[in-house]
Motif scaffolding. Structure first.
Motif, mmCIF file in Angstrom:
data_model
loop_
_atom_site.group_PDB
_atom_site.id
_atom_site.type_symbol
_atom_site.label_atom_id
_atom_site.label_comp_id
_atom_site.label_asym_id
_atom_site.label_seq_id
_atom_site.Cartn_x
_atom_site.Cartn_y
_atom_site.Cartn_z
ATOM 1 N N LEU A 82 -70.528 65.414 -79.977
ATOM 2 C CA LEU A 82 -69.780 64.177 -80.216
ATOM 3 C C LEU A 82 -69.903 63.219 -79.033
ATOM 4 O O LEU A 82 -69.986 62.003 -79.211
ATOM 5 N N PHE A 83 -69.932 63.758 -77.825
ATOM 6 C CA PHE A 83 -70.059 62.939 -76.625
ATOM 7 C C PHE A 83 -71.404 62.207 -76.631
ATOM 8 O O PHE A 83 -71.471 60.994 -76.406
ATOM 9 N N HIS A 84 -72.487 62.930 -76.921
ATOM 10 C CA HIS A 84 -73.810 62.300 -76.966
ATOM 11 C C HIS A 84 -73.868 61.239 -78.063
ATOM 12 O O HIS A 84 -74.484 60.180 -77.886
ATOM 13 N N ALA A 85 -73.254 61.521 -79.196
ATOM 14 C CA ALA A 85 -73.277 60.561 -80.305
ATOM 15 C C ALA A 85 -72.493 59.300 -79.957
ATOM 16 O O ALA A 85 -72.921 58.187 -80.275
ATOM 17 N N ASP A 86 -71.336 59.456 -79.310
ATOM 18 C CA ASP A 86 -70.561 58.277 -78.914
ATOM 19 C C ASP A 86 -71.306 57.475 -77.861
ATOM 20 O O ASP A 86 -71.315 56.238 -77.893
ATOM 21 N N LEU A 87 -71.947 58.171 -76.945
ATOM 22 C CA LEU A 87 -72.741 57.498 -75.922
ATOM 23 C C LEU A 87 -73.837 56.661 -76.577
ATOM 24 O O LEU A 87 -74.063 55.496 -76.211
ATOM 25 N N ALA A 88 -74.524 57.257 -77.561
ATOM 26 C CA ALA A 88 -75.600 56.545 -78.249
ATOM 27 C C ALA A 88 -75.066 55.343 -79.024
ATOM 28 O O ALA A 88 -75.730 54.307 -79.123
ATOM 29 N N ALA A 89 -73.859 55.478 -79.574
ATOM 30 C CA ALA A 89 -73.279 54.388 -80.359
ATOM 31 C C ALA A 89 -73.031 53.148 -79.516
ATOM 32 O O ALA A 89 -72.946 52.035 -80.045
ATOM 33 N N HIS A 90 -72.937 53.322 -78.194
ATOM 34 C CA HIS A 90 -72.663 52.193 -77.315
ATOM 35 C C HIS A 90 -73.783 51.964 -76.309
ATOM 36 O O HIS A 90 -73.575 51.352 -75.255
ATOM 37 N N THR A 91 -74.975 52.442 -76.629
ATOM 38 C CA THR A 91 -76.141 52.244 -75.780
ATOM 39 C C THR A 91 -77.143 51.351 -76.501
ATOM 40 O O THR A 91 -77.669 51.743 -77.548
ATOM 41 N N PRO A 92 -77.400 50.140 -76.001
ATOM 42 C CA PRO A 92 -78.378 49.262 -76.660
ATOM 43 C C PRO A 92 -79.727 49.955 -76.813
ATOM 44 O O PRO A 92 -80.217 50.600 -75.895
#
Length: 232
Positions: A82-92
């Motif tokens: 979930l942490f990696h997915a949230d990070l990706a959701a806010h990474t251009p």
């Protein structure tokens, strides 16, 4: 991108949350402005060490832990996802979230099991492996070797298991010919492996490095056999 639980927008009050939704929201809040400074600084690369550590802890719990241990360690691994997915959701440039991950995985599992969701027939585990091999050949047309896709950073014993299986598949190793060491149980195998490592240590030898070196030679042999087969 469609709205997802990873966006920092407030939840709709009339939509009941599952326990998973709650955890997704906790991750998002920790990484959002005003959340945890440590969480906000992390990257995919900086989190790799924790993913590896949590994965090993989960393996230990599955092999020798209690019910509570397994629940806790599954949660720790889930949190990393979930942490990696949230990070990706806010990474251009990445712009995906856990919903996209779940959607992709669902499609992959349905596609990989035509004997369950389609009309293919597979009565045994070996039949299923054959179906998977055919599907992977279609999905990954750029792969030219049975070794492609094997992560070389795996621990040497796990890597050996993978490489030996691929060597048998292309005929470099004969499965029956190598079953020469007498053992019947994993307890016997564990004792044998421990004795080998202990003997190597007594002689100043590095068992991990030695096995990796031998595996590199075996993989070279596999690739040479594949090249020869293609030439013929």
């Amino acid at each position: 991108m469609t709205n997802s639980p990873f966006s920092h927008a407030p939840q709709q009050p009339d939509v009941p949350d599952s326990r998973l939704d709650e955890l997704v929201r906790v991750v998002a809040q920790l990484r959002a402005p005003g959340g945890c400074p440590w969480d906000a600084e992390q990257t995919h690369a900086s989190l790799v060490q924790y993913l590896i550590e949590e994965s090993y802890e989960l393996v230990e719990a599955l092999e020798s832990g209690t019910r509570d241990d397994i629940i806790e360690e599954l949660g720790d691994v889930l949190y990393q996802v979930l942490f990696h997915a949230d990070l990706a959701a806010h990474t251009p440039g990445e712009d995906f979230d856990i919903e996209v991950v779940a959607e992709r995985m669902t499609a992959k599992m349905v596609g990989r099991h035509p004997h369950v969701f389609g009309e293919a027939v597979a009565h045994t585990a070996d039949d299923v492996v054959a179906v998977w091999d055919d599907l992977k050949a279609v999905e990954k047309p750029g792969r030219t070797s049975v070794l492609d896709g094997i992560p070389q950073g795996m621990p040497a014993l796990a890597l050996a298991d993978k490489v030996i299986g691929r060597a048998q598949k292309v005929g470099v190793l004969d499965k029956d010919a190598i079953e020469t060491i007498p053992m019947q149980t994993e307890d016997e195998l564990g004792g044998l492996l421990l004795a080998i490592v202990a003997s190597a240590k007594a002689r100043g030898l590095d068992a991990e490095r030695a096995l990796r070196s031998t595996l590199r030679d075996l993989q070279s042999e596999i690739r040479e056999a594949e090249t020869s087969a293609r030439d013929q």
